[in-house]
Design a protein around this motif. Structure first.
Motif, PDB file in Angstrom:
ATOM      1  N   SER A   1      -1.263 -28.811  18.516  1.00  0.00           N
ATOM      2  CA  SER A   1      -1.855 -28.126  17.563  1.00  0.00           C
ATOM      3  C   SER A   1      -1.725 -28.472  16.145  1.00  0.00           C
ATOM      4  N   TYR A   2      -0.485 -28.563  15.861  1.00  0.00           N
ATOM      5  CA  TYR A   2       0.210 -29.066  14.492  1.00  0.00           C
ATOM      6  C   TYR A   2      -0.796 -30.425  13.950  1.00  0.00           C
ATOM      7  N   SER A   3      -0.725 -31.423  15.017  1.00  0.00           N
ATOM      8  CA  SER A   3      -1.222 -32.436  14.835  1.00  0.00           C
ATOM      9  C   SER A   3      -2.999 -32.358  14.622  1.00  0.00           C
ATOM     10  N   LEU A   4      -3.399 -31.697  15.431  1.00  0.00           N
ATOM     11  CA  LEU A   4      -4.784 -31.426  15.162  1.00  0.00           C
ATOM     12  C   LEU A   4      -5.042 -30.902  13.780  1.00  0.00           C
ATOM     13  N   ALA A   5      -4.445 -29.978  13.588  1.00  0.00           N
ATOM     14  CA  ALA A   5      -4.719 -29.350  12.149  1.00  0.00           C
ATOM     15  C   ALA A   5      -4.435 -30.467  11.133  1.00  0.00           C
ATOM     16  N   LYS A   6      -3.473 -30.974  11.026  1.00  0.00           N
ATOM     17  CA  LYS A   6      -3.097 -32.155  10.137  1.00  0.00           C
ATOM     18  C   LYS A   6      -4.243 -33.068  10.070  1.00  0.00           C
TER      19      LYS A   6
ATOM     20  N   ASP B   1      -4.470 -27.715   6.699  1.00  0.00           N
ATOM     21  CA  ASP B   1      -3.097 -27.780   6.270  1.00  0.00           C
ATOM     22  C   ASP B   1      -2.390 -26.292   6.465  1.00  0.00           C
ATOM     23  N   ASN B   2      -3.364 -25.401   6.182  1.00  0.00           N
ATOM     24  CA  ASN B   2      -2.978 -23.897   6.095  1.00  0.00           C
ATOM     25  C   ASN B   2      -2.141 -23.579   7.855  1.00  0.00           C
ATOM     26  N   TYR B   3      -3.080 -23.972   8.625  1.00  0.00           N
ATOM     27  CA  TYR B   3      -2.620 -23.816  10.079  1.00  0.00           C
ATOM     28  C   TYR B   3      -1.498 -24.580  10.311  1.00  0.00           C
ATOM     29  N   ALA B   4      -1.515 -25.960   9.910  1.00  0.00           N
ATOM     30  CA  ALA B   4      -0.317 -26.672  10.056  1.00  0.00           C
ATOM     31  C   ALA B   4       1.015 -26.238   9.574  1.00  0.00           C
ATOM     32  N   ALA B   5       0.998 -25.736   8.354  1.00  0.00           N
ATOM     33  CA  ALA B   5       2.094 -25.244   7.449  1.00  0.00           C
ATOM     34  C   ALA B   5       2.740 -24.142   8.409  1.00  0.00           C
ATOM     35  N   VAL B   6       1.856 -22.998   8.854  1.00  0.00           N
ATOM     36  CA  VAL B   6       2.385 -21.997   9.536  1.00  0.00           C
ATOM     37  C   VAL B   6       2.893 -22.403  10.952  1.00  0.00           C
TER      38      VAL B   6
ATOM     39  N   LEU C   1     -15.345 -27.301  15.434  1.00  0.00           N
ATOM     40  CA  LEU C   1     -14.929 -27.141  16.688  1.00  0.00           C
ATOM     41  C   LEU C   1     -13.365 -27.042  16.708  1.00  0.00           C
ATOM     42  N   ILE C   2     -12.716 -27.955  15.898  1.00  0.00           N
ATOM     43  CA  ILE C   2     -11.236 -27.998  15.554  1.00  0.00           C
ATOM     44  C   ILE C   2     -10.699 -26.680  14.802  1.00  0.00           C
ATOM     45  N   LYS C   3     -11.498 -26.165  14.128  1.00  0.00           N
ATOM     46  CA  LYS C   3     -11.121 -24.827  13.362  1.00  0.00           C
ATOM     47  C   LYS C   3     -11.186 -23.833  14.215  1.00  0.00           C
ATOM     48  N   SER C   4     -12.285 -23.768  15.059  1.00  0.00           N
ATOM     49  CA  SER C   4     -12.596 -22.678  15.953  1.00  0.00           C
ATOM     50  C   SER C   4     -11.342 -22.603  17.141  1.00  0.00           C
ATOM     51  N   SER C   5     -10.916 -23.723  17.573  1.00  0.00           N
ATOM     52  CA  SER C   5     -10.012 -23.873  18.655  1.00  0.00           C
ATOM     53  C   SER C   5      -8.622 -23.235  18.084  1.00  0.00           C
TER      54      SER C   5
ATOM     55  N   ALA D   1      10.038 -24.316  12.880  1.00  0.00           N
ATOM     56  CA  ALA D   1      11.046 -25.285  12.391  1.00  0.00           C
ATOM     57  C   ALA D   1      11.154 -26.578  13.236  1.00  0.00           C
ATOM     58  N   ILE D   2      10.197 -26.869  13.700  1.00  0.00           N
ATOM     59  CA  ILE D   2       9.965 -28.347  14.487  1.00  0.00           C
ATOM     60  C   ILE D   2       9.816 -29.553  13.385  1.00  0.00           C
ATOM     61  N   ASP D   3      10.528 -30.534  13.772  1.00  0.00           N
ATOM     62  CA  ASP D   3      10.466 -31.928  13.370  1.00  0.00           C
ATOM     63  C   ASP D   3       9.461 -32.436  13.960  1.00  0.00           C
ATOM     64  N   PHE D   4       8.114 -32.634  13.524  1.00  0.00           N
ATOM     65  CA  PHE D   4       6.828 -33.110  14.378  1.00  0.00           C
ATOM     66  C   PHE D   4       6.840 -34.594  14.033  1.00  0.00           C
ATOM     67  N   ASP D   5       7.293 -35.213  15.394  1.00  0.00           N
ATOM     68  CA  ASP D   5       7.287 -36.889  15.387  1.00  0.00           C
ATOM     69  C   ASP D   5       6.103 -37.354  16.174  1.00  0.00           C
ATOM     70  N   TYR D   6       5.194 -36.524  16.328  1.00  0.00           N
ATOM     71  CA  TYR D   6       3.826 -36.829  17.216  1.00  0.00           C
ATOM     72  C   TYR D   6       2.833 -36.844  16.594  1.00  0.00           C
ATOM     73  N   GLN D   7       2.004 -37.836  16.612  1.00  0.00           N
ATOM     74  CA  GLN D   7       0.460 -38.035  15.993  1.00  0.00           C
ATOM     75  C   GLN D   7      -0.338 -38.059  17.169  1.00  0.00           C
ATOM     76  N   ILE D   8      -1.461 -37.150  17.529  1.00  0.00           N
ATOM     77  CA  ILE D   8      -2.375 -37.198  18.526  1.00  0.00           C
ATOM     78  C   ILE D   8      -3.256 -38.418  17.918  1.00  0.00           C
ATOM     79  N   ASP D   9      -3.793 -39.029  19.095  1.00  0.00           N
ATOM     80  CA  ASP D   9      -4.668 -40.487  18.926  1.00  0.00           C
ATOM     81  C   ASP D   9      -6.058 -39.817  19.311  1.00  0.00           C
ATOM     82  N   LEU D  10      -6.802 -39.896  18.258  1.00  0.00           N
ATOM     83  CA  LEU D  10      -8.355 -39.381  18.731  1.00  0.00           C
ATOM     84  C   LEU D  10      -9.309 -40.071  17.774  1.00  0.00           C
TER      85      LEU D  10
END
Length: 369
Positions: free
Chosen positions: A260-265, A270-275, A299-303, A281-290
């Motif tokens: 969900s963080y990667s989708l938001a970013k 960014d407001n969703y990602a920041a929260v 659709l992303i915002k609603s989800s 307190a996760i170090d996000f080292d993953y990026q969704i490939d889309l």
């Protein structure tokens, strides 16, 4: 299409103490309609040191007697009896290997790369199919009008889950809700080749929620109305002390939040990602490939709004009411039905947001779906 010959008498005899399905029983080849164009089904079993279970898995697939089966076992170089079992069943497997790999996702991806079926799924080496499962899947898919066919999983192995079933929820075609809440049963979902090609390989950065990423990708590309549901439990999902489902709860939550963080970013929310980042307190080292061009940012915002319901409730359960309140404030109820707004209402009470904000969400003059 001619039926597959009966295999029960051909396969190695079961251990003396075993009887019933899938040891001394099989699906009759005659159960398959001779005029029905059953699709080719590709199944991959990733395995590592599951010798006490894998023979049951293998027999539950082969003894479906499905007329168009491609079955591949990718073992990660097990040091128990797994290799001996695979050698014993080798004549009836499309392919098998036993060699070191990069983990479950890597094993599945290797099997996927060799699969040629119209439908694809993987079955872990500690689960097993119910009789008639593949016939039901194949029959539901014939004609190719859908991009996924799914049933339910029957849970067993520990007292807490015994007798329960887990299905996949599409929420009456509400794709955003299906993405945000992502309640699904991977072992019982068969994806079309078109869908698999579009989704790409499983992420090797996600150790527990790679199936969730695939499900979310599928919904983003195809939408909830492109799935066909079977009302039956087609697979038995085993809980045991060494299973990833039992031992990996914390890592699973990290993976879920990472998606969900990667989708938001990726889509600029960014407001969703920041929260998500600040409250986990996760170090996000993953990026969704889309393929972002094929996906609506709306659709992303609603989800994400639906995801925040689950995320905020998790924070409440964890004792972090302040963080839950931050998450709840991001939930845009514009496109929510009245019943979905009630989730926000309950969340407002849990986070002590107050009755004014609650009434605004409930009574705002928005069109209902």
């Amino acid at each position: 299409m001619p039926s597959r010959p009966s295999l029960l008498k051909e396969l190695p005899p079961p251990p003396a103490q075993k009887s019933g399905w899938p040891w001394t029983e099989e699906v009759s080849p005659e159960s398959y309609g001779p005029s029905i164009p059953y699709p080719k089904i590709s199944l991959v079993t990733p395995s590592y040191n599951q010798g006490q279970y894998i023979e049951e898995t293998i027999r539950s697939i082969l003894l479906q007697n499905y007329p168009a089966l491609e079955y591949i076992v990718m073992d990660g170089g097990s040091t128990d009896e797994t290799k001996e079992i695979l050698e014993k069943y080798s004549p009836w497997l499309t392919k098998w290997v036993s060699e070191p790999d990069g983990g479950q996702s890597d094993a599945i991806n290797k099997g996927l790369a060799q699969s040629t079926g119209d439908l694809f799924n993987w079955c872990n080496s500690d689960d097993y199919f119910n009789p008639g499962a593949l016939e039901k899947i194949g029959y539901a898919y014939q004609g190719g009008a859908f991009e996924a066919v799914f049933g339910k999983s029957a849970l067993f192995g520990i007292e807490e889950v015994e007798g329960r079933e887990k299905g996949t929820l599409l929420f009456d075609g509400n794709t955003a809700k299906a993405i945000g809440l992502a309640s699904f049963s991977q072992p019982a979902i068969f994806f079309s080749k078109t869908a698999v090609d579009k989704m790409g390989p499983l992420s090797k950065s996600l150790h527990y929620a790679m199936d969730r990423e695939w499900w979310i990708k599928w919904l983003l590309y195809f939408g909830a109305d492109k799935a066909k549901e079977i009302p039956d439990a087609i697979l038995n999902f085993r809980y045991h002390d060494d299973s990833k489902t039992v031992e990996g709860t914390d890592t699973n939550y990290k993976d879920i939040n990472s998606i969900s963080y990667s989708l938001a970013k990726s889509f600029g929310f960014d407001n969703y990602a920041a929260v998500i980042a600040e409250e986990t307190a996760i170090d996000f080292d993953y990026q969704i490939d889309l393929d972002k061009g094929a996906i609506s940012p709306t659709l992303i915002k609603s989800s994400l709004a639906y995801f925040m319901i689950a995320f905020a409730n998790f924070l409440v359960f964890s004792g972090n009411r302040k963080g839950a309140k931050r998450a709840a404030k991001l939930i845009d109820t514009t496109d929510f039905t009245f019943s979905d707004k009630m989730y926000k209402y309950k969340l407002n009470l849990k986070t002590q947001e107050g009755i004014i904000g609650t009434l605004h969400d409930l009574l705002a003059p928005k069109p209902l779906k």
